[in-house]
Write an enzyme that holds these catalytic residues in place. Structure first.
Site, mmCIF file in Angstrom:
data_model
loop_
_atom_site.group_PDB
_atom_site.id
_atom_site.type_symbol
_atom_site.label_atom_id
_atom_site.label_comp_id
_atom_site.label_asym_id
_atom_site.label_seq_id
_atom_site.Cartn_x
_atom_site.Cartn_y
_atom_site.Cartn_z
ATOM 1 N N ASP A 52 6.517 1.709 3.613
ATOM 2 C CA ASP A 52 6.065 2.478 4.783
ATOM 3 C C ASP A 52 6.103 1.608 6.046
ATOM 4 O OD1 ASP A 52 3.892 0.901 4.201
ATOM 5 O OD2 ASP A 52 2.412 2.512 4.281
ATOM 6 N N SER A 53 6.515 0.340 5.884
ATOM 7 C CA SER A 53 6.807 -0.495 7.052
ATOM 8 C C SER A 53 7.868 0.177 7.920
ATOM 9 C CB SER A 53 7.292 -1.883 6.615
ATOM 10 O OG SER A 53 8.363 -1.785 5.694
ATOM 11 N N ASP A 91 6.851 3.699 -1.328
ATOM 12 C CA ASP A 91 5.467 3.561 -0.858
ATOM 13 C C ASP A 91 4.798 4.925 -0.734
ATOM 14 O OD1 ASP A 91 3.963 1.277 -0.347
ATOM 15 O OD2 ASP A 91 5.159 0.736 1.412
ATOM 16 N N LYS A 119 4.215 2.725 -4.948
ATOM 17 C CA LYS A 119 3.368 1.596 -4.549
ATOM 18 C C LYS A 119 2.176 2.115 -3.760
ATOM 19 C CE LYS A 119 4.513 -1.672 -1.355
ATOM 20 N NZ LYS A 119 3.404 -1.530 -0.389
ATOM 21 N N GLU A 121 -1.688 0.797 -1.887
ATOM 22 C CA GLU A 121 -2.500 -0.335 -1.424
ATOM 23 C C GLU A 121 -3.961 -0.125 -1.816
ATOM 24 O OE1 GLU A 121 -1.989 -0.735 2.818
ATOM 25 O OE2 GLU A 121 0.197 -0.793 2.658
ATOM 26 N N GLU A 188 0.161 -9.823 -0.415
ATOM 27 C CA GLU A 188 0.618 -10.029 0.972
ATOM 28 C C GLU A 188 -0.354 -10.921 1.733
ATOM 29 O OE1 GLU A 188 1.929 -6.532 3.043
ATOM 30 O OE2 GLU A 188 2.042 -7.573 4.967
HETATM 31 O O1 KIV Z 1 5.893 -1.451 3.544
HETATM 32 C C1 KIV Z 1 6.417 -2.519 3.200
HETATM 33 O O2 KIV Z 1 7.570 -2.828 3.531
HETATM 34 C C2 KIV Z 1 5.625 -3.408 2.381
HETATM 35 C C3 KIV Z 1 6.122 -4.810 2.187
HETATM 36 C C4 KIV Z 1 5.956 -5.604 3.427
HETATM 37 C C5 KIV Z 1 5.502 -5.474 1.009
HETATM 38 O O3 KIV Z 1 4.606 -3.033 1.888
#
Ligand code: KIV
Length: 270
Positions: A52-53, A91, A119, A121, A188
């Site tokens: 989600d970056s 994500d 994924k 968090e 992270e």
């Molecule tokens: O969203 C993302 O790209 C991430 C990585 C930086 C681990 O969570």
């Protein structure tokens, strides 16, 4: 020398655990589209994270908080079209797994878009959700330390777990999520010693970003690897300056991780 052509079969949760058992490092890149996915998997990158970056790297938001399920699905589908053999992690965006029911519904959508794993968090509070998804056949990558979706709670993008009490809590969270059935964990921006302790203590492979060189794998964001970030984070490196083209930069990143050259001292937090 590592030969990308060795990566012949689809990467699986099992093959990543085998690498951990054999002390063989693997590579993850956070990327968002089909051509990058095709180049990464041909360059020896075992796992592709549709992170989600993308909210910050591609869409111009100032955090990952505004990212929606529709945006994630659009990019997971694109990456899946470019990929043949790497393992794709998708994500789960902010607040799409706040309850177990939401997590089940939204993880199903990410998997059906083409991801092989989701994924999420969070620490102990996520353990029940991880167990329920895992029992129903959805592999989960956990994410501890600096969790960017909580940036407003954390007060900024800061290294986490520097004091012993916080470090102990992150280690306990990792153990709980491991026991609940998580298949991978991203660590992270945590001190290198803490990441090493976690890596030794859990059965799931650890993927570090700003977490030293003792994790089982490393992840970087494609924009950082290719020098597209105006103010790159301390833990990242532009690999394009030492390469002729994008596949060359990805191969150099993979080689440097496998040979223990990256991350160097200058990329590590103590
Ligand atoms: O969203 C993302 O790209 C991430 C990585 C930086 C681990 O969570």
């Amino acid at each position: 020398m590592y030969a990308p052509s060795e990566l012949e079969k689809l990467v699986t949760v099992q093959s990543l655990r085998k690498k951990k058992a054999n002390g063989e490092k693997f590579i993850t890149v956070a990327l968002y589209d089909a051509p990058m996915a095709a180049m990464a998997q041909k360059s020896g990158v075992e796992t592709l994270l549709v992170g989600d970056s993308l909210g910050m790297t591609v869409l111009g938001y100032d955090s990952t908080v505004p990212v929606t399920m529709e945006q994630m699905i659009y990019h997971v589908e694109a990456v899946a079209r470019g990929n043949k053999k790497s393992l794709i992690m998708g994500d789960m965006p902010f607040m799409t797994y706040a309850t177990t029911e939401q997590a089940l519904t939204n993880a199903t959508r990410i998997m059906q878009a083409g991801a092989h794993m989701v994924k999420m968090e969070g620490g102990a509070w996520l353990a029940d959700t991880v167990r329920i998804l895992s029992d129903r056949g959805i592999p989960v990558c956990a994410h501890l330390g600096l969790t960017p979706q909580s940036v407003h709670k954390l007060g900024g993008y800061r290294v986490q777990g520097r004091d012993e009490e916080h470090a102990k809590q992150i280690l306990e969270d990792a153990l709980l999520l491991d026991e609940a059935g998580a298949d991978l964990v991203v660590l992270e921006c945590v001190p290198a010693d803490l990441a090493k302790r976690i890596t030794k203590s859990v059965s799931m492979p650890t993927i570090g970003i700003g977490a030293g060189r003792d994790c089982d794998a490393q992840v970087l964001v494609i924009n950082d690897i290719l020098g597209l970030t105006e103010q790159p984070p301390k833990f990242s490196k532009n690999f394009l300056v030492e390469a002729e083209d994008i596949p060359g930069a990805l191969r150099k990143y993979a080689e440097d991780v496998k040979e223990g050259v990256f991350p160097g001292e200058e990329h590590i937090f103590q």
